[in-house]
Write an enzyme that holds these catalytic residues in place. Structure first.
Site, mmCIF file in Angstrom:
data_model
loop_
_atom_site.group_PDB
_atom_site.id
_atom_site.type_symbol
_atom_site.label_atom_id
_atom_site.label_comp_id
_atom_site.label_asym_id
_atom_site.label_seq_id
_atom_site.Cartn_x
_atom_site.Cartn_y
_atom_site.Cartn_z
ATOM 1 N N HIS A 1 -7.858 54.415 -34.470
ATOM 2 C CA HIS A 1 -6.868 56.216 -35.222
ATOM 3 C C HIS A 1 -8.034 57.255 -35.671
ATOM 4 C CE1 HIS A 1 -6.675 54.608 -38.935
ATOM 5 N NE2 HIS A 1 -6.298 55.957 -40.127
ATOM 6 N N ASP B 1 -7.329 48.337 -34.593
ATOM 7 C CA ASP B 1 -7.762 48.847 -34.620
ATOM 8 C C ASP B 1 -9.272 49.691 -34.963
ATOM 9 O OD1 ASP B 1 -7.413 51.859 -36.510
ATOM 10 O OD2 ASP B 1 -6.922 51.475 -37.597
ATOM 11 N N GLN C 1 -5.104 57.941 -48.054
ATOM 12 C CA GLN C 1 -5.629 58.096 -46.374
ATOM 13 C C GLN C 1 -7.202 58.856 -47.097
ATOM 14 O OE1 GLN C 1 -2.147 58.317 -47.254
ATOM 15 N NE2 GLN C 1 -2.217 57.689 -45.182
ATOM 16 N N GLY C 2 -8.080 58.856 -45.992
ATOM 17 C CA GLY C 2 -8.680 58.985 -45.576
ATOM 18 C C GLY C 2 -10.078 58.090 -46.213
ATOM 19 N N ASP C 3 -9.632 56.983 -45.840
ATOM 20 C CA ASP C 3 -10.388 55.694 -46.783
ATOM 21 C C ASP C 3 -10.080 54.896 -45.310
ATOM 22 O OD1 ASP C 3 -11.048 56.212 -49.519
ATOM 23 O OD2 ASP C 3 -9.049 55.448 -49.898
ATOM 24 N N SER C 4 -9.541 55.441 -44.282
ATOM 25 C CA SER C 4 -9.632 54.454 -43.513
ATOM 26 C C SER C 4 -10.565 54.511 -42.566
ATOM 27 C CB SER C 4 -8.535 55.523 -41.990
ATOM 28 O OG SER C 4 -6.646 55.349 -42.207
#
Ligand code: ARG
Length: 264
Positions: free
Chosen positions: A78, A123, A209-212
């Site tokens: 993603h 993912d 959010q942003g660690d994905s």
């Protein structure tokens, strides 16, 4: 879920960078940081030491990743737009502080998004780099033996739900959550492809959010770091009853290996 995930990715892309974790440790236990860091930077996570997780990279679209090879980054599907030639991503490695002049930034040449990825499960993605980043790589789990116990997560994502991306890498420890329990939290969970971790009762520690795309990892029997997950999604961050959901790396180990071999 699909929409939620896309929104997350967009939000992150427009934000800046980072990892977030809320920790349960008393503020006094927080530690080790350099004196110039404000004590409020994270609720519970702690700064990673320079060199502690040398395979960690920050990606320019606002995700994390890990060096699968010196010139191949494993991240989340993603976080990328699809497969094919791609010179639009920059990977930054070698530092915990993204402003450190020692940071090494390398452009992408090609992306492989997991075949069949449609926003649910699967993912993972690989990014080929124009040049190697000369740091140790992170081994991926090839079986489910490591899908239990405590895991480490790290990144430059938000340090609290809705928070800012971080300039300095943060790390935290989260326990395994079994599929049945996680399915109770998320009906849309794909148990064979996703792995959950977090503090079910109290919450407070999580990726965000942003660690994905960044790795979730642990030591194997030989004492070597082993990647068991990829930060994927969750409802909010660190909420009680809402664990983090991670791509189950062992499920895709053969595909990842084959995919890396196909990159130009
Ligand atoms: N999808 C998010 C990202 O793009 C990661 C969310 C992880 N959430 C969580 N609660 N563990 O950065």
């Amino acid at each position: 879920m699909q929409n939620r995930r896309k929104l997350f990715a967009r939000a992150v892309a427009t934000a800046a960078v980072a990892l977030a974790a809320v920790s349960l440790q008393p503020a006094g236990a927080a530690m080790a940081g350099t004196p110039d860091e404000p004590s409020t930077r994270i609720v519970g996570g702690t700064p990673a030491e320079q060199g502690e997780f040398p395979w960690m990279v920050r990606l320019s679209m606002g995700c994390g990743g890990a060096l699968y090879a010196k010139d191949v980054v494993l991240t989340a599907a993603h976080c990328v737009d699809g497969s094919g030639p791609n010179t639009g991503i920059t990977a930054t490695g070698g530092v915990v502080d993204l402003d450190d002049p020692a940071a090494v930034s390398v452009k992408s040449t090609e992306v492989l998004q997991a075949p069949g990825y449609n926003g649910t499960g699967k993912d993972w993605a690989l990014i080929k780099l124009a040049e190697p980043i000369d740091q140790p790589t992170l081994k991926i789990a090839e079986n489910d033996a490591g899908n239990n116990g405590d895991f480490t997560i790290a990144g430059w994502g938000a340090d609290v739900e809705g928070g800012q991306q971080q300039q300095k890498m943060l790390k935290a420890t989260v326990p395994f959550v079994d599929d049945d329990t996680c399915k109770g939290a998320y009906a849309e969970l794909v148990p064979g492809e996703e792995l959950c971790a977090g503090l079910m009762d109290q919450g407070g520690v999580d990726s965000c959010q942003g660690d994905s795309g960044g790795p979730m990892f642990r030591k194997d029997e030989a004492g070597e770091w082993l990647q068991v997950g990829i930060v994927s999604w969750g409802e909010g961050c660190a909420r009680p009853g809402k664990p983090g959901v991670y791509t189950e790396v062992s499920t895709f180990a053969a595909d990842i290996k084959a995919g890396a071999g196909q990159l130009g």
